[in-house]
Design a protein around this motif. Structure first.
Motif, short mmCIF file in Angstrom:
data_model
loop_
_atom_site.label_atom_id
_atom_site.label_comp_id
_atom_site.label_asym_id
_atom_site.label_seq_id
_atom_site.Cartn_x
_atom_site.Cartn_y
_atom_site.Cartn_z
N LYS A 149 0.84 -1.20 0.00
CA LYS A 149 0.00 0.00 0.00
C LYS A 149 0.87 1.25 0.00
O LYS A 149 1.93 1.27 0.62
CB LYS A 149 -0.92 0.01 1.23
CG LYS A 149 -1.92 -1.13 1.27
CD LYS A 149 -2.66 -1.18 2.61
CE LYS A 149 -3.51 0.04 2.87
NZ LYS A 149 -4.27 -0.09 4.15
N ASN A 150 0.40 2.28 -0.66
CA ASN A 150 1.09 3.57 -0.65
C ASN A 150 0.60 4.47 0.48
O ASN A 150 1.32 5.36 0.92
CB ASN A 150 0.90 4.29 -1.98
CG ASN A 150 1.60 3.58 -3.13
OD1 ASN A 150 2.68 3.02 -2.94
ND2 ASN A 150 0.98 3.60 -4.30
N PHE A 151 -0.64 4.23 0.93
CA PHE A 151 -1.23 5.05 1.98
C PHE A 151 -1.94 4.16 2.98
O PHE A 151 -2.27 3.01 2.69
CB PHE A 151 -2.21 6.07 1.37
CG PHE A 151 -1.59 6.94 0.31
CD1 PHE A 151 -0.64 7.90 0.66
CD2 PHE A 151 -1.91 6.79 -1.02
CE1 PHE A 151 -0.04 8.70 -0.31
CE2 PHE A 151 -1.32 7.57 -1.99
CZ PHE A 151 -0.38 8.53 -1.63
N LEU A 152 -2.19 4.70 4.17
CA LEU A 152 -2.77 3.87 5.23
C LEU A 152 -4.22 3.51 4.95
O LEU A 152 -4.67 2.41 5.28
CB LEU A 152 -2.65 4.61 6.57
CG LEU A 152 -2.99 3.82 7.83
CD1 LEU A 152 -2.14 2.56 7.94
CD2 LEU A 152 -2.82 4.70 9.06
N VAL A 153 -4.96 4.44 4.32
CA VAL A 153 -6.38 4.21 4.05
C VAL A 153 -6.64 4.38 2.56
O VAL A 153 -6.39 5.45 2.00
CB VAL A 153 -7.27 5.20 4.84
CG1 VAL A 153 -8.74 4.96 4.53
CG2 VAL A 153 -7.01 5.09 6.33
N GLY A 154 -7.11 3.33 1.92
CA GLY A 154 -7.48 3.44 0.51
C GLY A 154 -6.31 3.68 -0.41
O GLY A 154 -5.17 3.32 -0.11
N HIS A 155 -6.59 4.33 -1.54
CA HIS A 155 -5.59 4.51 -2.60
C HIS A 155 -5.16 5.96 -2.77
O HIS A 155 -4.55 6.31 -3.77
CB HIS A 155 -6.15 3.97 -3.92
CG HIS A 155 -6.52 2.54 -3.86
ND1 HIS A 155 -5.57 1.53 -3.78
CD2 HIS A 155 -7.74 1.92 -3.84
CE1 HIS A 155 -6.18 0.36 -3.72
NE2 HIS A 155 -7.49 0.56 -3.76
N ARG A 156 -5.48 6.80 -1.78
CA ARG A 156 -5.05 8.19 -1.85
C ARG A 156 -4.68 8.67 -0.45
O ARG A 156 -5.13 8.09 0.55
CB ARG A 156 -6.12 9.09 -2.46
CG ARG A 156 -7.43 9.11 -1.71
CD ARG A 156 -8.48 9.95 -2.42
NE ARG A 156 -8.04 11.33 -2.57
CZ ARG A 156 -8.70 12.25 -3.27
NH1 ARG A 156 -9.83 11.91 -3.91
NH2 ARG A 156 -8.26 13.49 -3.36
N ILE A 157 -3.90 9.71 -0.40
CA ILE A 157 -3.44 10.21 0.88
C ILE A 157 -4.62 10.74 1.69
O ILE A 157 -5.60 11.25 1.14
CB ILE A 157 -2.37 11.31 0.68
CG1 ILE A 157 -1.57 11.54 1.97
CG2 ILE A 157 -2.99 12.61 0.15
CD1 ILE A 157 -0.30 12.32 1.77
N SER A 158 -4.54 10.60 3.00
CA SER A 158 -5.57 11.10 3.89
C SER A 158 -4.91 11.77 5.09
O SER A 158 -3.69 11.71 5.28
CB SER A 158 -6.50 9.97 4.36
OG SER A 158 -5.85 9.17 5.36
#
Length: 212
Positions: A149-158
């Motif tokens: 994964k690139n981010f902790l939640v989903g496929h975009r930064i949060s």
């Protein structure tokens, strides 16, 4: 214009990065911890807990970094830093946000201030050592979550990513620092290249060389 009362690398860092990420007009107001300014009469009128940060939004005054972050994200939904209402990612976002700010941050505070958790000064070093082990286990859990994964939640930064970056940086001096984990280390190095992280860090005088 937002006003953020901050001190470098304190809990104000994540809200600061969020504001830069969103491109929000804001003013930074330094609260000098070295002179205990967070306990001054004028600051306590803003935040009676005597802690940093505080956000002033017109007549609204907010303390607690997670509350500040959520206020910013909900005030500016176009930023996409909080999943949409009704999306499957939204409850997962809150799960990780609360884990980071209620569990991980709380354990880190015991590590940094062990003397506050005992009446015997001789026990402080043992508390600190035990806390480092506890927090390292928490980073190990997050490392597993970040595999592929690139981010902790989903496929975009949060918002969660900025808080995780801040907390991981606080633990840089651990015997097994967050950067030493395979997936978490790769994730942190990637975030450290992000313009908002670089810009906020430069403004606060925070060196990011360890991520290169």
């Amino acid at each position: 214009m937002y006003k953020l009362f901050y001190y470098p690398r304190n809990a104000s860092w994540a809200p600061h990065m969020l504001m830069v990420e969103m491109g929000l007009r804001h003013e930074l107001i330094l609260v000098d911890r070295k002179s205990n300014a967070q306990k001054s009469e004028s600051y306590l009128k803003l935040n009676p807990t005597g802690r940093i940060p505080v956000l002033v939004d017109d007549e609204l005054v907010i303390h607690e970094s997670a509350a500040i972050g959520l206020h910013l994200c909900e005030n500016h939904p176009e930023s996409g830093l909080i999943p949409d209402m009704g999306s499957l990612e939204r409850p997962i976002f809150f799960q990780w946000l609360f884990y980071l700010t209620s569990s991980l941050q709380s354990e880190l505070m015991v590590y940094f201030y062990p003397q506050r958790h005992t009446e015997n000064p001789d026990e402080a070093a043992a508390i600190k050592q035990a806390q480092e082990a506890r927090v390292t286990d928490m980073f190990a859990l997050i490392d597993c979550e970040l595999e592929g994964k690139n981010f902790l939640v989903g496929h975009r930064i949060s918002m969660c990513d900025f808080f995780l970056f801040m907390f991981a940086h606080w633990a840089s001096d651990f015997d097994k620092p967050p950067l030493s984990f395979e997936h978490l280390g790769r994730y942190l190095r990637d975030l450290a290249k992000r313009n908002s992280v670089v810009t906020a860090s430069e403004l606060e005088g925070t060196n990011l060389d360890i991520y290169r």
